[in-house]
Design a protein around this motif. Structure first.
Motif, mmCIF file in Angstrom:
data_model
loop_
_atom_site.group_PDB
_atom_site.id
_atom_site.type_symbol
_atom_site.label_atom_id
_atom_site.label_comp_id
_atom_site.label_asym_id
_atom_site.label_seq_id
_atom_site.Cartn_x
_atom_site.Cartn_y
_atom_site.Cartn_z
ATOM 1 N N TYR A 107 0.837 -1.207 0.000
ATOM 2 C CA TYR A 107 0.000 0.000 0.000
ATOM 3 C C TYR A 107 0.867 1.251 0.000
ATOM 4 O O TYR A 107 0.641 2.185 -0.783
ATOM 5 N N SER A 289 -10.104 1.346 1.686
ATOM 6 C CA SER A 289 -10.445 1.144 0.282
ATOM 7 C C SER A 289 -9.413 0.259 -0.406
ATOM 8 O O SER A 289 -9.755 -0.572 -1.260
ATOM 9 N N HIS A 290 -8.137 0.427 -0.030
ATOM 10 C CA HIS A 290 -7.086 -0.407 -0.615
ATOM 11 C C HIS A 290 -7.314 -1.880 -0.276
ATOM 12 O O HIS A 290 -7.106 -2.754 -1.133
ATOM 13 N N ALA A 292 -9.974 -3.441 -0.041
ATOM 14 C CA ALA A 292 -11.037 -3.997 -0.881
ATOM 15 C C ALA A 292 -10.507 -4.510 -2.206
ATOM 16 O O ALA A 292 -11.188 -5.280 -2.896
ATOM 17 N N THR A 293 -9.309 -4.100 -2.590
ATOM 18 C CA THR A 293 -8.750 -4.521 -3.880
ATOM 19 C C THR A 293 -7.959 -5.821 -3.783
ATOM 20 O O THR A 293 -7.527 -6.350 -4.823
ATOM 21 N N LEU A 294 -7.752 -6.350 -2.581
ATOM 22 C CA LEU A 294 -6.923 -7.540 -2.415
ATOM 23 C C LEU A 294 -7.672 -8.791 -2.855
ATOM 24 O O LEU A 294 -8.874 -8.927 -2.631
ATOM 25 N N ALA A 295 -6.947 -9.700 -3.463
ATOM 26 C CA ALA A 295 -7.564 -10.923 -3.971
ATOM 27 C C ALA A 295 -8.008 -11.823 -2.816
ATOM 28 O O ALA A 295 -7.328 -11.915 -1.794
ATOM 29 N N HIS A 312 -16.677 -5.342 1.692
ATOM 30 C CA HIS A 312 -16.324 -4.269 0.778
ATOM 31 C C HIS A 312 -17.125 -4.378 -0.506
ATOM 32 O O HIS A 312 -17.206 -5.446 -1.105
ATOM 33 N N ARG A 315 -16.267 -6.640 -3.959
ATOM 34 C CA ARG A 315 -15.357 -7.773 -3.761
ATOM 35 C C ARG A 315 -16.121 -9.066 -3.953
ATOM 36 O O ARG A 315 -17.186 -9.266 -3.367
#
Length: 323
Positions: A107, A289-290, A292-295, A312, A315
């Motif tokens: 991040y 918010s970051h 929420a982008t994780l796999a 999130h 997701r």
């Protein structure tokens, strides 16, 4: 109690020199000496003895030091609360090579303009970490309180990400050549996870894991650190351990350790993030918010019963494993 006198005491204890403490504070050595003397009179205890090199803590000084540090930290937090954007975002992780630290580093690399303090509270009980969030000692912590109803007032807990487990073995282990494994293939293997703290969330995770898949989780012995664990694995033909797929561990090349993914189902350790709902730090929402982008973990995956639900927007929900 004069908090500047307490601050002078803490700096003098850390530097071992009154002059160095004075330089740090921008005052004279005489001013620091007077502050500490006044503090000693108030406490009715001698905090330092003078030596040829500077000052040494007395037994009373050693006993007072951790409390003095807490007082100074509390004052600094109170001042910082009035200007949240002017201080670093403070986030607690379990270890600097843990998956949480790796996610934070990723991040920060794309948000290097944000000031970030990565801390390790060194507490096992997640309720203690939750209390640190409530008091403002940290802005957020990667811990999970097993019963959300026991969270302190205004402390929120949300799903952060899943950390799928891998089996870590030495080159002589019978499973060392496997490209992947299922939980069923781990039965009867000695999986050594030393130093599991009973009050921790991971103690309950390993209990549920062992019960669900009939695994032999061996927590015997104290935890002497990763170096000793890795040396043991390198020399052993029957000992394995579990690590997270995102964990960034290092060991000497001659250990030749193997990381083997566990699939069908993936064994997902769920990481939650606890933070104060009223925390005004501008970087906290961006970090959420970051996350929420994780796999997600590979499907299908197994989670302990207390895993928080990914909330999130956008997701994808991973497939779950019925136990």
């Amino acid at each position: 109690m004069d908090t500047e006198a307490v601050r002078s005491f803490v700096l003098a204890a850390e530097f071992g020199q009154l002059q160095h403490a004075a330089d740090e504070l921008g005052v004279t050595q005489q001013a620091v000496s007077k502050r500490i003397a006044a503090l000693e009179r108030e406490l009715e205890a001698r905090l330092f003895t003078r030596t040829a090199r500077g000052v040494d803590l007395t037994h009373d000084g050693q006993a007072f030091l951790p409390h003095a540090r807490s007082i100074v930290a509390g004052v600094d937090r109170a001042a910082a609360a009035l200007r949240p954007g002017a201080r670093p975002l403070r986030i607690d992780v379990l270890g600097l090579r843990s998956a949480q630290a790796v996610v934070l580093h990723d991040y920060w690399r794309s948000h290097s303009e944000i000031e970030l303090d990565v801390l390790t509270l060194r507490v096992n009980d997640p309720r203690v970490a939750a209390a640190a969030v409530q008091t403002g000692e940290v802005d957020a912590t990667f811990r999970s309180v097993l019963d959300p109803a026991t969270l302190p007032r205004d402390v929120r807990m949300v799903h952060a990400f899943d950390s799928p487990l891998e089996l870590l073995v030495g080159p002589r282990h019978p499973l060392a050549a496997a490209s992947s494994l299922t939980p069923a293939e781990l039965r009867k293997q000695r999986i050594w996870v030393p130093g599991i703290a009973r009050e921790s969330e991971w103690a309950d995770f390993y209990d549920q894991l062992a019960t669900t898949f009939d695994l032999r989780i061996d927590a015997a012995g104290p935890n002497f650190g990763n170096e000793v664990l890795f040396e043991t694995l390198a020399d052993s033909a029957d000992v394995a351990t579990l690590i997270g797929a995102r964990d960034r561990y290092l060991w000497p090349a001659h250990h030749a350790l193997r990381r083997i993914p566990i699939l069908n189902p993936a064994l997902a350790y769920p990481l939650s993030l606890m933070y104060l709902g009223t925390n005004p730090h501008p970087a906290l929402r961006d970090f959420l918010s970051h996350l929420a982008t994780l796999a997600p973990a590979p499907a299908p995956s197994w989670h302990p019963t207390w895993a928080t639900t990914p909330s999130h927007p956008g997701r994808k929900q991973p497939a779950t494993w019925d136990t």
